[in-house]
Design an enzyme around this catalytic site. Structure first.
Site, PDB file in Angstrom:
ATOM      1  N   HIS A 272      39.073  47.741  39.723  1.00 51.78           N
ATOM      2  CA  HIS A 272      39.131  47.291  41.113  1.00 51.78           C
ATOM      3  C   HIS A 272      39.801  45.938  41.276  1.00 51.78           C
ATOM      4  CE1 HIS A 272      35.619  44.950  39.912  1.00 51.78           C
ATOM      5  NE2 HIS A 272      35.681  44.298  41.056  1.00 51.78           N
ATOM      6  N   ASP A 273      39.770  45.105  40.251  1.00 49.19           N
ATOM      7  CA  ASP A 273      40.348  43.755  40.360  1.00 49.19           C
ATOM      8  C   ASP A 273      41.641  43.588  39.579  1.00 49.19           C
ATOM      9  OD1 ASP A 273      38.680  42.519  42.171  1.00 49.19           O
ATOM     10  OD2 ASP A 273      37.384  41.593  40.667  1.00 49.19           O
ATOM     11  N   LYS A 276      44.213  41.035  40.518  1.00 49.99           N
ATOM     12  CA  LYS A 276      43.994  39.596  40.291  1.00 49.99           C
ATOM     13  C   LYS A 276      44.878  39.038  39.188  1.00 49.99           C
ATOM     14  CE  LYS A 276      39.430  38.805  42.256  1.00 49.99           C
ATOM     15  NZ  LYS A 276      38.006  38.489  42.020  1.00 49.99           N
ATOM     16  N   HIS A 301      45.048  40.608  46.179  1.00 49.59           N
ATOM     17  CA  HIS A 301      44.745  41.345  44.952  1.00 49.59           C
ATOM     18  C   HIS A 301      44.400  42.809  45.182  1.00 49.59           C
ATOM     19  CE1 HIS A 301      40.404  40.653  45.766  1.00 49.59           C
ATOM     20  NE2 HIS A 301      40.173  41.601  44.896  1.00 49.59           N
ATOM     21  N   HIS A 325      37.660  47.914  48.196  1.00 47.90           N
ATOM     22  CA  HIS A 325      36.362  47.275  47.972  1.00 47.90           C
ATOM     23  C   HIS A 325      36.141  46.000  48.784  1.00 47.90           C
ATOM     24  CE1 HIS A 325      38.644  44.962  44.893  1.00 47.90           C
ATOM     25  NE2 HIS A 325      37.717  44.035  45.043  1.00 47.90           N
ATOM     26  N   HIS A 326      37.162  45.536  49.501  1.00 43.08           N
ATOM     27  CA  HIS A 326      36.968  44.425  50.448  1.00 43.08           C
ATOM     28  C   HIS A 326      37.176  44.878  51.891  1.00 43.08           C
ATOM     29  CE1 HIS A 326      36.089  41.059  47.852  1.00 43.08           C
ATOM     30  NE2 HIS A 326      37.077  41.417  47.035  1.00 43.08           N
ATOM     31  N   ASP A 354      30.526  45.515  43.560  1.00 41.39           N
ATOM     32  CA  ASP A 354      31.299  44.282  43.423  1.00 41.39           C
ATOM     33  C   ASP A 354      30.479  43.073  43.857  1.00 41.39           C
ATOM     34  OD1 ASP A 354      33.770  42.668  43.124  1.00 41.39           O
ATOM     35  OD2 ASP A 354      33.722  42.590  45.310  1.00 41.39           O
TER      36      ASP A 354
END
Length: 415
Positions: A272-273, A276, A301, A325-326, A354
């Protein structure tokens, strides 16, 4: 729903290349330029096509051992340095354990080994030839990056003079000769421009198409290659990805989702990240609140995660679940501003995992929030419509199991 684990290995290498590209922050498409130049030189040199394919793939991802933006700066700004082999060894370890890419591992391991190095005698001649060709075109691109504000047609003479001077020391003289002949045309240098390069690389991936049905463990191993690249950026990203992965799978199981969904949720949590990688080290590890400009960098990201993962068709669902996820049920999240009905339960699960793991984890700028702190943050984010209330109730009903999944530790209960 994608029910197949069919993966084109060329598309997978392209996705890994995209991920590694992000580390460059502003110097993008390095792996793609190296792959194009290496392949063109190999064709002129007469290397057989089956090895051309392996060379192309290895060149695309030769810097998969680089996760730090500081290391990337050295790769671009310095022609050679004492610690250059470290990222080669990390890349080798990443690829060696994944059987479909195991044959790329040695090419990656030796791509900074000089022609005059005593190590050359210990390497199979064919492997060294291809590795040294990647080394040559890798250093050509480092010189290209140093001339990024100049017209390449004007800068090429200086670049070629520098490379020719390293024939017999850094590079195989026969390879240098082939490269100088191949790069004599203006078309060679103009193809390095972004819009031309992307088309050329995509056409080459199609030419070398190699689709395989991976087993579930192999698909997870492929996901772990991506995960380890981003996890090497810092200890905290590694702990976070693993915790989100475990908790996402657990919440999927507690929600009664099919076994395949739970498997893909574990992958979505791991990845998921991945976007980044584009965040500079100094922003990601900042021991305090981010300013407006720094937060704008962070906001990128999830979109970068989406763009990378959708390259791999077996990750179609994973790309959505990971990159949402955000997002927020109210539509105030980022980067797509999706609303309630547009956010699948799997993406909501990753969002909850998260937040839970981030608050439970020790970070450079603060200690763990502890169970009470985690509960308070989850309640607050649910109240403002960011998290799914049904999932938060499920977390509360299984809090100790969720804590252990997120942290890898049993919760210490107080009396």
């Amino acid at each position: 729903m994608v029910n197949s684990n069919r993966v084109d290995l060329g598309e997978a290498t392209l996705a890994i290349s995209d991920a590694v590209d992000l580390v460059g922050i502003t110097v993008l498409q390095h792996g793609k330029r190296v792959a194009f130049m290496a392949l063109e030189t190999a064709r002129a040199f007469g290397i057989e096509e089956s090895w051309q394919r392996e060379l192309f793939r290895a060149a695309l991802i030769h810097d998969c051992g680089v996760s730090s933006s500081e290391t990337h700066k050295r790769l671009v700004n310095e022609l050679d340095w004492a610690g250059s082999r470290e990222h080669c060894e990390r890349g080798y370890k990443l690829m060696y354990d994944f059987e479909p890419f195991a044959n790329l591992a040695e090419l990656i391991l030796h791509h900074h080994t000089h022609w005059e190095s005593p190590l050359r005698q210990e390497i199979k001649p064919g492997i060294f030839l291809l590795s040294n060709l990647i080394h040559l075109t890798d250093r050509v691109d480092a010189l290209v990056a140093q001339h990024q504000d100049s017209d390449l047609l004007l800068a090429r003479k200086s670049i070629l003079t520098r490379i020719a001077a390293l024939s017999g020391s850094f590079f195989d003289p026969a390879l240098v000769k082939a490269f100088l002949e191949t790069s004599a045309s203006e078309a060679f240098w103009l193809t390095l421009e972004s819009h031309h390069l992307e088309r050329q690389i995509n056409e080459t991936v199609l030419h070398f198409a190699d689709t395989r049905e991976l087993t579930s463990p192999e698909l997870m191993q492929l996901a772990k290659i991506f995960a380890r690249i981003v996890d090497d950026k810092s200890r905290f990203t590694a702990e976070h990805s693993i915790g989100v992965s475990r908790l996402s799978r657990l919440l999927g199981q507690l929600s009664g989702l099919p076994a395949k969904d739970c498997e893909l949720l574990e992958i979505a949590g791991l990845l998921h990240d991945i976007g980044k990688l584009r965040v500079p080290d100094e922003v990601l590890d900042k021991p305090g609140p981010l300013n407006e400009a720094e937060f704008a960098v962070i906001e990128r990201h999830t979109f970068e995660t989406w763009q990378i993962l959708r390259r791999v068709r077996a990750f179609d669902q994973v790309a959505e679940w990971a990159s949402f996820h955000h997002e927020s049920i109210t539509g105030n999240g980022y980067p797509f501003h999706r609303h309630d009905g547009e956010i699948p339960i799997q993406a909501r699960i990753v969002a909850v995992a998260d937040v839970f793991q981030a608050m439970a984890q020790d970070r450079p700028y603060r200690p763990t929030a502890g169970p009470d702190g985690v509960r308070a943050v989850l309640a607050r984010m649910t109240a403002i419509g960011h998290l799914d209330s049904t999932l938060i109730a499920r977390v509360e009903a299984n809090f100790d199991a969720c804590w252990e999944a997120a942290t890898g530790k049993e919760r210490v209960k107080t009396t």
